[in-house]
Design a protein around this motif. Structure first.
Motif, PDB file in Angstrom:
ATOM      1  N   VAL A 255       0.835  -1.197   0.000  1.00 19.36           N
ATOM      2  CA  VAL A 255       0.000   0.000   0.000  1.00 19.36           C
ATOM      3  C   VAL A 255       0.875   1.255   0.000  1.00 19.36           C
ATOM      4  O   VAL A 255       0.624   2.215  -0.741  1.00 19.36           O
ATOM      5  N   ALA A 256       1.923   1.247   0.805  1.00 19.37           N
ATOM      6  CA  ALA A 256       2.834   2.400   0.868  1.00 19.37           C
ATOM      7  C   ALA A 256       3.486   2.657  -0.486  1.00 19.37           C
ATOM      8  O   ALA A 256       3.623   3.811  -0.920  1.00 19.37           O
ATOM      9  N   LEU A 257       3.883   1.601  -1.168  1.00 18.21           N
ATOM     10  CA  LEU A 257       4.514   1.759  -2.478  1.00 18.21           C
ATOM     11  C   LEU A 257       3.539   2.378  -3.475  1.00 18.21           C
ATOM     12  O   LEU A 257       3.907   3.271  -4.249  1.00 18.21           O
ATOM     13  N   LEU A 258       2.296   1.931  -3.461  1.00 23.41           N
ATOM     14  CA  LEU A 258       1.302   2.453  -4.387  1.00 23.41           C
ATOM     15  C   LEU A 258       0.970   3.917  -4.102  1.00 23.41           C
ATOM     16  O   LEU A 258       0.762   4.711  -5.028  1.00 23.41           O
ATOM     17  N   GLY A 261       5.120   5.817  -3.505  1.00 18.64           N
ATOM     18  CA  GLY A 261       6.231   5.547  -4.423  1.00 18.64           C
ATOM     19  C   GLY A 261       7.428   4.930  -3.736  1.00 18.64           C
ATOM     20  O   GLY A 261       8.390   4.543  -4.400  1.00 18.64           O
ATOM     21  N   VAL A 262       7.388   4.846  -2.412  1.00 20.87           N
ATOM     22  CA  VAL A 262       8.490   4.236  -1.665  1.00 20.87           C
ATOM     23  C   VAL A 262       7.916   3.296  -0.609  1.00 20.87           C
ATOM     24  O   VAL A 262       6.798   3.488  -0.134  1.00 20.87           O
ATOM     25  N   GLY A 263       8.701   2.313  -0.288  1.00 19.23           N
ATOM     26  CA  GLY A 263       8.338   1.375   0.764  1.00 19.23           C
ATOM     27  C   GLY A 263       9.593   0.821   1.385  1.00 19.23           C
ATOM     28  O   GLY A 263      10.705   1.011   0.848  1.00 19.23           O
ATOM     29  N   PRO A 264       9.482   0.120   2.494  1.00 19.31           N
ATOM     30  CA  PRO A 264      10.671  -0.434   3.138  1.00 19.31           C
ATOM     31  C   PRO A 264      11.464  -1.384   2.251  1.00 19.31           C
ATOM     32  O   PRO A 264      12.657  -1.571   2.450  1.00 19.31           O
ATOM     33  N   GLN A 265      10.804  -1.962   1.243  1.00 19.96           N
ATOM     34  CA  GLN A 265      11.475  -2.973   0.426  1.00 19.96           C
ATOM     35  C   GLN A 265      11.644  -2.573  -1.037  1.00 19.96           C
ATOM     36  O   GLN A 265      12.046  -3.402  -1.855  1.00 19.96           O
ATOM     37  N   GLY A 266      11.363  -1.330  -1.364  1.00 13.50           N
ATOM     38  CA  GLY A 266      11.541  -0.933  -2.752  1.00 13.50           C
ATOM     39  C   GLY A 266      10.981   0.442  -3.027  1.00 13.50           C
ATOM     40  O   GLY A 266      10.324   1.059  -2.179  1.00 13.50           O
ATOM     41  N   SER A 267      11.249   0.951  -4.235  1.00 11.01           N
ATOM     42  CA  SER A 267      10.753   2.251  -4.664  1.00 11.01           C
ATOM     43  C   SER A 267      10.507   2.199  -6.168  1.00 11.01           C
ATOM     44  O   SER A 267      10.921   1.254  -6.841  1.00 11.01           O
ATOM     45  N   VAL A 268       9.826   3.217  -6.704  1.00 13.91           N
ATOM     46  CA  VAL A 268       9.470   3.212  -8.120  1.00 13.91           C
ATOM     47  C   VAL A 268      10.274   4.260  -8.875  1.00 13.91           C
ATOM     48  O   VAL A 268      10.591   5.327  -8.354  1.00 13.91           O
ATOM     49  N   LEU A 269      10.600   3.939 -10.122  1.00 11.39           N
ATOM     50  CA  LEU A 269      11.310   4.849 -11.017  1.00 11.39           C
ATOM     51  C   LEU A 269      10.721   4.703 -12.413  1.00 11.39           C
ATOM     52  O   LEU A 269       9.897   3.825 -12.669  1.00 11.39           O
ATOM     53  N   GLY A 270      11.168   5.546 -13.320  1.00  4.39           N
ATOM     54  CA  GLY A 270      10.748   5.427 -14.708  1.00  4.39           C
ATOM     55  C   GLY A 270       9.256   5.631 -14.887  1.00  4.39           C
ATOM     56  O   GLY A 270       8.631   6.423 -14.174  1.00  4.39           O
ATOM     57  N   TYR A 368      14.314   9.345 -10.614  1.00  2.00           N
ATOM     58  CA  TYR A 368      13.539  10.328  -9.858  1.00  2.00           C
ATOM     59  C   TYR A 368      12.272   9.692  -9.307  1.00  2.00           C
ATOM     60  O   TYR A 368      11.447   9.176 -10.066  1.00  2.00           O
ATOM     61  N   LEU A 369      12.142   9.742  -7.991  1.00  2.00           N
ATOM     62  CA  LEU A 369      10.939   9.257  -7.351  1.00  2.00           C
ATOM     63  C   LEU A 369       9.820  10.283  -7.537  1.00  2.00           C
ATOM     64  O   LEU A 369      10.081  11.473  -7.698  1.00  2.00           O
TER      65      LEU A 369
END
Length: 425
Positions: A255-258, A261-270, A368-369
């Motif tokens: 939920v945090a990632l969605l 854009g960041v979470g304890p185990q990953g983040s989004v790019l592109g 860029y996040l």
């Protein structure tokens, strides 16, 4: 003579397929306009439609940089040419001001315009066909409140024969059938809501599923990852723990990632960073939770293991020097990163993907996040395309993919060159 006969036979076969496509389209009832209904437009319905339009990320494609919202004109590059998005404002001459809710529903569900013309699947109606009539009506109600923009629709720039309705009819006969997502009685209401959002308005499979030579996806390969055509970013598999699968994550982390854009185990790019920025950060808590639950329950499908040989010592040595000079101060000498600021490279599955496209693109163009309500001032990584040569980028990419316990195929200069060439860098 044989060649002439073969050519004639091939042409007749093609015409037969086109004829069959037309028959198939008529049998499916795609050309028929849904029955007209009286839709009562209200502020509440429009507000719901605005939320759903964000879930579908409609503005991203239907707005040019600096242009009026939803006025269309954005060029969407495909392997077959450029498709220009249409004007969705309430303008009667150029937008949907003269459309009925039934005509809008036909576009969403059947992929046909107001005049019955077949639409190109750059508009993701293979996913939007699953959207309910009620949700379609809500989006329609919202778009009717968007200020009119007298922006003419731009003609597409597609190569022959992809520019013809006949070719599109064949494509649809082969790869598209309108339908709805039926709730699975064996699953929870939350799972079913997630399935509806992910496969419908969210159109996640449009990127995270490989496409064939004609640009179509198949259910059999859904969520298994693939290179996004023309954009040339690799959308990792959502059903593989080694790529972007989240089955082992706590649901709150998904939920945090969605939403941030960041979470304890990953983040989004592109491209995914734009999706979070324009769309998923606005999800309600309930809908974000539902999507997370559905994504976590995807049947696992791990890609075949790729044989990895030891990279040349010279490449690792050169890569280590580049890393020390340009990367270590943020990502750490041992690739551990800095929590909340710079992502770790050690054990980072995005770094060791079998396809190194994303790693190369980030080094070239930076990373860029998205700025979100939950992470308003994210850190970013600068581009190195003007500072490092192809050999240096290949070497540092190979180094981070094979250090601190990481193990992945080496990156060659040809892969860096192709990444530059594809994006005009």
């Amino acid at each position: 003579m044989k060649r002439i006969l073969w050519t004639i036979s091939a042409a007749m076969a093609t015409l037969g397929v086109v004829a069959a496509a037309v028959v198939t389209l008529n049998l499916r009832g795609e050309a028929e306009l849904p029955a007209a209904e009286t839709l009562v437009l209200s502020p509440a319905l429009a507000a719901r439609g605005e939320y759903l339009a964000r879930v579908g990320n409609c503005m991203a494609c239907h707005t040019t940089q600096g242009g009026a919202p939803f006025a269309g004109g954005r060029g969407i590059e495909t392997p077959f040419g450029v498709v220009h998005s249409s004007n969705l404002t309430s303008d009667a001459a150029h937008g949907i001001g003269g459309w009925s809710s039934a005509e809008f529903w036909r576009a969403m569900h059947h992929g046909r315009s107001k005049d019955g013309r077949l639409l190109y699947p750059a508009f993701p109606y293979p996913n939007y066909t699953h959207v309910t009539r009620e949700d379609s009506d809500a989006i329609y109600a919202y778009l009717k409140t968007v200020p009119p923009a007298a922006e003419p629709n731009r003609p597409h720039a597609l190569r022959f024969p992809y520019s013809t309705q006949a070719a599109l009819g064949v494509w649809r006969a082969l790869f598209f059938a309108p339908g709805a997502i039926e709730p699975d009685a064996a699953q929870t209401a939350e799972w079913n809501r997630g399935a509806y959002l992910v496969n419908g308005l969210g159109h996640c499979t449009a990127c995270h599923t490989p496409r064939n030579a004609l640009g179509a996806t198949t259910d059999a390969k859904a969520f298994t990852g693939g290179l996004i055509p023309v954009q040339n970013w690799y959308a990792p598999a959502l059903n593989a723990a080694s790529e972007a699968g989240v089955s082992q994550w706590p649901t709150d982390d998904v939920v945090a990632l969605l939403k941030t854009g960041v979470g304890p185990q990953g983040s989004v790019l592109g491209p995914m960073a734009e999706v979070v920025f324009r769309s998923t950060q606005y999800l309600s808590e309930a809908d974000a939770q539902a999507m997370a639950v559905y994504l976590q329950a995807l049947p696992p499908h791990e890609p075949a293991a790729v044989a990895v040989s030891n990279p040349p010592a010279s490449a690792l040595e050169r890569g280590a020097k580049v890393y020390e000079q340009h990367c270590a101060q943020c990502h750490g000498e041992q690739g551990g990163g800095e929590p909340g600021a710079f992502p770790p490279l050690k054990g980072n599955r995005a770094v060791v993907l079998g396809d190194p496209t994303n790693v190369v693109r980030v080094v070239l163009q930076g990373g860029y996040l998205p700025a979100t309500a939950g992470n308003p001032r994210p850190h970013g990584m600068p581009p190195f395309q003007h500072l490092l040569g192809d050999e240096e980028i290949a070497a540092v990419a190979t180094f981070i993919r094979n250090s601190w316990g990481n193990r992945a195929p080496a990156v060659g200069t040809i892969e860096v060159y192709r990444a530059r060439e594809r994006r005009g860098l």
